[in-house]
Structures are given as structure tokens and as C-alpha cells.
Write a protein that holds these residues in place. Structure first.
Motif, PDB file in Angstrom:
ATOM      1  N   UNK A  33       0.833  -1.209   0.000  1.00 28.76           N
ATOM      2  CA  UNK A  33       0.000   0.000   0.000  1.00 28.76           C
ATOM      3  C   UNK A  33       0.864   1.254   0.000  1.00 28.76           C
ATOM      4  N   UNK A  34       1.963   1.227   0.741  1.00 28.43           N
ATOM      5  CA  UNK A  34       2.879   2.373   0.787  1.00 28.43           C
ATOM      6  C   UNK A  34       3.519   2.601  -0.576  1.00 28.43           C
ATOM      7  N   UNK A  35       3.934   1.523  -1.211  1.00 27.04           N
ATOM      8  CA  UNK A  35       4.561   1.616  -2.530  1.00 27.04           C
ATOM      9  C   UNK A  35       3.564   2.167  -3.560  1.00 27.04           C
ATOM     10  N   UNK A  97      -2.028   0.893   7.443  1.00 27.77           N
ATOM     11  CA  UNK A  97      -1.265   1.450   8.554  1.00 27.77           C
ATOM     12  C   UNK A  97      -1.951   1.159   9.894  1.00 27.77           C
ATOM     13  N   UNK A  98      -3.269   1.320   9.933  1.00 26.73           N
ATOM     14  CA  UNK A  98      -4.027   1.003  11.167  1.00 26.73           C
ATOM     15  C   UNK A  98      -3.953  -0.490  11.496  1.00 26.73           C
ATOM     16  N   UNK A  99      -4.015  -1.334  10.459  1.00 24.97           N
ATOM     17  CA  UNK A  99      -3.926  -2.779  10.683  1.00 24.97           C
ATOM     18  C   UNK A  99      -2.559  -3.167  11.247  1.00 24.97           C
ATOM     19  N   UNK A 100      -1.493  -2.569  10.712  1.00 29.24           N
ATOM     20  CA  UNK A 100      -0.151  -2.846  11.217  1.00 29.24           C
ATOM     21  C   UNK A 100      -0.011  -2.344  12.650  1.00 29.24           C
ATOM     22  N   UNK A 101      -0.538  -1.166  12.934  1.00 31.60           N
ATOM     23  CA  UNK A 101      -0.484  -0.639  14.296  1.00 31.60           C
ATOM     24  C   UNK A 101      -1.232  -1.565  15.257  1.00 31.60           C
ATOM     25  N   UNK A 102      -2.380  -2.086  14.830  1.00 27.13           N
ATOM     26  CA  UNK A 102      -3.138  -3.004  15.676  1.00 27.13           C
ATOM     27  C   UNK A 102      -2.334  -4.273  15.957  1.00 27.13           C
ATOM     28  N   UNK A 103      -1.650  -4.792  14.942  1.00 30.56           N
ATOM     29  CA  UNK A 103      -0.808  -5.980  15.128  1.00 30.56           C
ATOM     30  C   UNK A 103       0.305  -5.695  16.130  1.00 30.56           C
TER      31      UNK A 103
END
Length: 146
Positions: A33-35, A97-103
Motif C-alpha cells: 500500500x505504501x509503494x 497502517x491502522x492494521x499494522x499498528x493493531x498488530x
């Protein structure tokens, strides 16, 4: 510093945990997503315009409503922010980004609970977290925690 075998084992386990996060689907989706966001010229132009306008907004905020351009700049910043937020690649990136933060929050909480139940673990913004705050949120139980 005296290193023991348990210290080396702990470092190895932490390294393995880091590698597991890096190899996770959540992290890989975040990178993709960042790319895609960085490669999207429309999104990058909107972000550039937003950043330029944000500088103007900061200048206007110094004087508040007394600044002659207050209403125009305030309206313009909200419009461009909405444009940025509604851009497909931006919204996909923000979700990733929110999903990674949740992990990462979940991993932090698991580690903390393994040490002690009384450790307070910051999990980000309590207004947007889906998890309970495990007490200590200072809202008097308003968030539903105990």
C-alpha cells in the motif's frame, strides 16, 4: 555487562518475533500500500497541495479569526484534506497502517502480559481502538473498561 545464556536466548526470541512481524501478511500489505501510494501521481500532488496549504493554515492560526484570510484558508484546508482522504491509494494506505499498528499493539500487549498483568500498555488512540483499554484510561469507566 555480563551476558548470560538467557540474555542471548531472549535476544534470539525477540529477533524471531521481529522477523515474524516482517513476514506477516499485514506488514506485506502495508509495504504494498505504501509503494502504491508513493507511485500514485494524483495522490502525491494532492498531498503536496495539502502540505503547502497547511503551512498557510499554521500562519493564519497564529492570529485566529482576526487574520483576514482565516475563513478562506480554513475552508480550503478542509476541502483539500477531504480530497486527500478520499483518494483510493491514501485510504488503502491508512487502513493498512491502522492494521499494522493493531498488530504491533497486540504483540506489545502479549509481551507485557507475559511479564505482569499490572503493566500498562499504550495502544494508541483510545477513541479509535477496538480493544478495551484494560483499565487506567482516566475516563471513569466511560469507555466501558473496568
Amino acid at each position: 555487562m555480563l551476558a548470560t545464556m538467557s540474555t542471548f536466548e531472549l535476544i534470539d526470541e525477540a529477533s524471531d518475533l521481529g522477523q515474524a512481524v516482517i513476514k506477516s501478511n499485514v506488514y506485506q500489505h502495508y509495504l504494498l500500500a505504501k509503494k502504491e501510494l508513493q507511485a500514485d501521481p494524483d495522490a502525491q500532488e494532492r498531498i503536496r497541495k495539502f502540505n503547502q496549504l497547511k503551512d498557510q493554515y499554521d500562519e493564519v492560526q497564529r492570529f485566529g479569526r482576526y487574520h483576514p484570510d482565516y475563513d478562506k484558508v480554513s475552508t480550503d484546508i478542509r476541502k483539500i484534506k477531504r480530497e486527500v482522504d478520499l483518494t483510493e491509494t491514501v485510504s488503502v494506505f491508512k487502513k493498512a497502517e491502522r492494521d499494522l499498528e493493531a498488530l504491533l499493539n497486540e504483540v506489545s500487549e502479549i509481551i507485557a502480559r507475559a511479564v505482569s498483568e499490572s503493566i500498562k500498555v499504550p495502544t494508541g488512540n483510545p477513541f479509535f481502538d477496538n480493544m478495551s483499554c484494560s483499565g487506567g484510561c482516566s475516563s471513569g469507566g466511560g469507555c466501558g473498561c473496568s
